[in-house]
Design an enzyme around this catalytic site. Structure first.
Site, PDB file in Angstrom:
ATOM      1  N   LYS A 189       0.812 -65.950  89.187  1.00 58.22           N
ATOM      2  CA  LYS A 189       2.137 -65.357  89.375  1.00 58.22           C
ATOM      3  C   LYS A 189       2.938 -66.142  90.418  1.00 58.22           C
ATOM      4  CE  LYS A 189       1.022 -61.695  86.792  1.00 58.22           C
ATOM      5  NZ  LYS A 189      -0.398 -61.959  86.531  1.00 58.22           N
TER       6      LYS A 189
ATOM      7  N   LYS B 287       5.219 -56.221  89.082  1.00 56.29           N
ATOM      8  CA  LYS B 287       3.877 -56.620  88.613  1.00 56.29           C
ATOM      9  C   LYS B 287       2.976 -56.949  89.799  1.00 56.29           C
ATOM     10  CE  LYS B 287       5.484 -60.159  86.193  1.00 56.29           C
ATOM     11  NZ  LYS B 287       5.560 -61.431  85.392  1.00 56.29           N
TER      12      LYS B 287
ATOM     13  N   ARG C 231       4.023 -68.340  75.111  1.00 56.61           N
ATOM     14  CA  ARG C 231       2.960 -69.100  75.752  1.00 56.61           C
ATOM     15  C   ARG C 231       3.090 -70.552  75.298  1.00 56.61           C
ATOM     16  NH1 ARG C 231      -2.019 -68.182  77.739  1.00 56.61           N
ATOM     17  NH2 ARG C 231      -0.805 -66.774  79.085  1.00 56.61           N
TER      18      ARG C 231
ATOM     19  N   ARG D 117       4.791 -63.921  71.984  1.00 52.34           N
ATOM     20  CA  ARG D 117       4.081 -62.643  71.937  1.00 52.34           C
ATOM     21  C   ARG D 117       5.131 -61.540  72.040  1.00 52.34           C
ATOM     22  NH1 ARG D 117       0.522 -64.536  76.800  1.00 52.34           N
ATOM     23  NH2 ARG D 117       2.625 -65.266  77.281  1.00 52.34           N
TER      24      ARG D 117
ATOM     25  N   ARG E 117       5.933 -55.029  77.329  1.00 51.99           N
ATOM     26  CA  ARG E 117       4.978 -56.127  77.496  1.00 51.99           C
ATOM     27  C   ARG E 117       4.671 -56.780  76.153  1.00 51.99           C
ATOM     28  NH1 ARG E 117       0.191 -52.845  80.077  1.00 51.99           N
ATOM     29  NH2 ARG E 117       0.795 -51.563  78.294  1.00 51.99           N
TER      30      ARG E 117
ATOM     31  N   ASP F   1       4.158 -69.455  80.762  1.00 54.37           N
ATOM     32  CA  ASP F   1       4.781 -68.301  80.108  1.00 54.37           C
ATOM     33  C   ASP F   1       6.280 -68.371  80.340  1.00 54.37           C
ATOM     34  OD1 ASP F   1       2.329 -67.470  79.274  1.00 54.37           O
ATOM     35  OD2 ASP F   1       2.172 -65.785  80.657  1.00 54.37           O
TER      36      ASP F   1
ATOM     37  N   GLU G 278       5.254 -67.317  84.457  1.00 57.47           N
ATOM     38  CA  GLU G 278       3.895 -67.472  84.980  1.00 57.47           C
ATOM     39  C   GLU G 278       3.388 -68.880  84.692  1.00 57.47           C
ATOM     40  OE1 GLU G 278       0.978 -64.571  83.941  1.00 57.47           O
ATOM     41  OE2 GLU G 278       2.290 -62.865  84.320  1.00 57.47           O
TER      42      GLU G 278
ATOM     43  N   ASN H  92      -0.327 -70.171  84.009  1.00 54.82           N
ATOM     44  CA  ASN H  92      -1.712 -69.734  83.806  1.00 54.82           C
ATOM     45  C   ASN H  92      -2.668 -70.930  83.874  1.00 54.82           C
ATOM     46  OD1 ASN H  92      -1.550 -66.705  82.791  1.00 54.82           O
ATOM     47  ND2 ASN H  92       0.194 -67.823  81.956  1.00 54.82           N
TER      48      ASN H  92
END
Length: 314
Positions: A124, A159, A209, A224, A232, A272, A280, A282
């Site tokens: 994050k 979050k 993603r 997504r 979400r 993301d 984000e 990842n």
């Protein structure tokens, strides 16, 4: 080449969608030897990092998809590559694992992603290094600051900094419904640092993603898409994954971050992006290999194993 995967228990893999399985399958197809171990299998003794490792043979079957040899205690430096694929939570046990892997590196092991780089890039908080690509964001434990951010932007997303799969994410609109309770819960009454971001309406088109391998973006992203009233898009939260070509903005973000992150030791990164904004970075065990490959025909696992072979000179 001998490749050892540090992963969660193989018995829990859903091989129709698991990215680690896709990596293993491609490596085996090329004739590389595949091994697997869990974090609890590692040990440091007399200055040497080793693990109870099993060689894995893929059977091609759906259920009993692998056969494992007897476990052997082997130095991690005896492998050509160690692929770190343990899922979060990124707790202190995870951190201890990265310390052991870092010691193994000093003994000659090649670890992807680099353990120190995983530690240095909270998934994050890492976006703070690239604020030119992010929506307005605040990271703090201060209730006063969190309330002021909501008052300024009206529609925001709260979050935790250590969540995964969309857990602990809350949207608070202009009416401030449950604002105090959400801040108190996520921040543990001001004892825990959390993140709040301005809501990005383009989430209805998907939380994309974007995989970056060896500093280069995969040409397709997995959007997504949230379902129903859900905010979400995470697949674990019921989102539907739709593969699509990356946009010019997606490519701009990926090409700006990719080489820098690769230089830091992050061979595989999952960026993301919602709309035009990075949300984000990842680095622990990015997924979506099989969804992208199944829908587009682009072989993500092949691109990844290419990068491993290039990085190890094998």
């Amino acid at each position: 080449m001998k490749i050892a995967f540090l992963a969660d228990p193989l018995s829990g893999f859903k091989i129709y969608k698991d990215s680690t399985f896709a990596m293993m399958r491609e490596a085996a197809r090329r004739g590389h030897e595949i091994y697997a171990f869990e974090q609890r299998d590692m040990a440091l003794e007399l200055g040497v990092v080793s693990a109870e490792v099993r060689r894995i043979h893929l059977t091609g079957e759906q259920d009993a998809w692998y056969r494992a040899d007897e476990a052997r205690d082997l130095r991690l430096s005896s492998f050509d590559a160690i692929i770190e694929r343990k899922d979060p939570p990124f707790d202190m046990e995870y951190v201890y694992g990265t310390y052991l892997l870092e010691l193994a590196e000093k003994q000659g092991a090649r670890v992807f992603n680099r353990p120190s780089a995983i530690r240095d890039h909270n998934e994050k908080l890492a976006i703070g290094q690239f604020s030119q690509f992010t929506s307005p964001t605040l990271v703090t434990s201060s209730e006063k600051r969190l309330r002021a951010f909501h008052a300024q932007h009206g529609d925001v997303i709260f979050k935790p900094l250590d969540g995964m799969g969309g857990t602990g994410i809350f949207r608070v609109k202009h009416d401030a419904m449950n604002l105090g309770a959400i801040i108190e819960t996520l921040s543990d009454n001001g004892k825990r640092t959390i993140m709040v971001q301005k809501y990005i309406p383009e989430i209805v088109k998907g939380d994309k993603r974007i995989l970056v391998i060896g500093g280069k973006p995969v040409p397709f992203a997995l959007a997504r898409i949230p379902q129903g009233s859900e905010v979400r898009g995470n697949l674990a939260a019921g989102g539907i994954g739709v593969a699509q070509p990356i946009t010019e903005r997606d490519r701009e973000i990926a090409e700006a971050l990719g080489p820098l992150l690769a230089e830091r030791g992050l061979l595989l990164v999952g960026l993301d992006v919602i709309g035009d904004f990075l949300t984000e970075v990842n680095v622990t065990s990015p997924t979506c290999f099989q969804e992208i490959t199944d829908q587009t025909g682009f072989d993500v696992a092949a691109m990844f194993i290419d990068a491993v072979e290039l990085a190890t000179g094998k």
